[in-house]
Design an enzyme around this catalytic site. Sequence first.
Site, PDB file in Angstrom:
ATOM      1  N   HIS A  93      68.659 -32.340  -9.313  1.00 31.60           N
ATOM      2  CA  HIS A  93      69.832 -33.119  -8.953  1.00 31.60           C
ATOM      3  C   HIS A  93      71.077 -32.262  -8.781  1.00 31.60           C
ATOM      4  O   HIS A  93      71.963 -32.606  -7.992  1.00 31.60           O
ATOM      5  CB  HIS A  93      70.060 -34.220  -9.987  1.00 31.60           C
ATOM      6  N   HIS A 120      60.057 -40.592  -1.988  1.00 26.58           N
ATOM      7  CA  HIS A 120      59.579 -41.164  -3.255  1.00 26.58           C
ATOM      8  C   HIS A 120      60.808 -41.463  -4.110  1.00 26.58           C
ATOM      9  O   HIS A 120      61.176 -40.695  -4.997  1.00 26.58           O
ATOM     10  CB  HIS A 120      58.646 -40.189  -3.982  1.00 26.58           C
ATOM     11  N   SER A 133      67.961 -39.880  -7.660  1.00 25.64           N
ATOM     12  CA  SER A 133      68.482 -39.270  -6.436  1.00 25.64           C
ATOM     13  C   SER A 133      69.051 -40.286  -5.446  1.00 25.64           C
ATOM     14  O   SER A 133      70.035 -39.967  -4.759  1.00 25.64           O
ATOM     15  CB  SER A 133      67.418 -38.388  -5.784  1.00 25.64           C
ATOM     16  N   GLU A 190      59.637 -46.292  -1.323  1.00 22.31           N
ATOM     17  CA  GLU A 190      59.023 -46.379  -2.660  1.00 22.31           C
ATOM     18  C   GLU A 190      57.857 -47.349  -2.573  1.00 22.31           C
ATOM     19  O   GLU A 190      58.026 -48.489  -2.158  1.00 22.31           O
ATOM     20  CB  GLU A 190      60.030 -46.828  -3.706  1.00 22.31           C
ATOM     21  N   ASP A 204      54.438 -45.957   2.313  1.00 24.96           N
ATOM     22  CA  ASP A 204      54.172 -44.545   2.068  1.00 24.96           C
ATOM     23  C   ASP A 204      55.342 -43.705   2.586  1.00 24.96           C
ATOM     24  O   ASP A 204      55.744 -43.819   3.753  1.00 24.96           O
ATOM     25  CB  ASP A 204      52.880 -44.141   2.775  1.00 24.96           C
ATOM     26  N   GLY A 205      55.876 -42.870   1.717  1.00 26.61           N
ATOM     27  CA  GLY A 205      57.065 -42.117   2.083  1.00 26.61           C
ATOM     28  C   GLY A 205      56.827 -41.081   3.159  1.00 26.61           C
ATOM     29  O   GLY A 205      57.709 -40.822   4.001  1.00 26.61           O
ATOM     30  N   ASP A 232      59.892 -35.771  -3.029  1.00 30.20           N
ATOM     31  CA  ASP A 232      59.818 -35.649  -4.496  1.00 30.20           C
ATOM     32  C   ASP A 232      58.656 -36.482  -5.023  1.00 30.20           C
ATOM     33  O   ASP A 232      58.850 -37.446  -5.766  1.00 30.20           O
ATOM     34  CB  ASP A 232      61.159 -36.126  -5.083  1.00 30.20           C
TER      35      ASP A 232
END
Length: 259
Positions: free
Chosen positions: A19, A42, A99, A117, A139-140, A160
Amino acid sequence: MLSYQHAYHAGNLADLHKHALLAVALARLAAKDKPFTYLETHAGRGLYDLRSPQAARTGEATAGITRALAEDWLPADHPLLSALAAVRAVHGPDAYPGSPLIARHFLRPGDVAHLAELHPAEYPALAAVAGFAHLHNADGFAMANALIPPTPRRGLLLIDPSYEVKADFDRLPGIVSRLARKWNVGVIALWYPVLGDARHAGMVADLTASHPQGLLSQVGFRPARPGHGMIGSGMFIINPPFGLADEAARLAAVFQPLR
């Protein structure tokens, strides 16, 4: 598999590393008077309570953000501190931004966010706090592939994943390279765990060979508890904004005593 929930680990040392770099990168993007797009594959739930039963169970935030604030690991003008203060002003002193809410702090009118997500419990929690973004219960990687290059074309993609699927280490270099070819001006940031069994090493070698101008930031720390496999945190960033290498070097020095 969808068993991973970040509430157990929010605010830990890996989050602090990730971060801090993310906030600096976003602050750099926002410093120019041009719109940008933020994408995340994600996103998690976006907001965490460091006094929750999950956080209390692991205590990882105590060694991470709590200690960092007590010992001034971040300079007073660090962008992560301003994002944290803004979130805590609204949600209370024990709140910790994931994030998505860190990104929210730097978004301006005209900027765009897309958050993916897939987790059935995390997605509704994300939706409750991320009304500023386009949300994708999908699905990211598929979202990123469909939207890149985005509009506005400037921007940052954060990848991520939880790495629950061990094959992620093998397939991520190819995914990252394909996205970078489609979006040659985009900042593409991949977070990964540094593991005691070095499972991450092949992925990192592939990424650095394919993208020699990328920024590799890797820090080490002692395991959160006996037998825990993660011994550090890594970020590989394509097209890093100006000044991000300096932040990576500063973080390396901060984390050095924690090995």
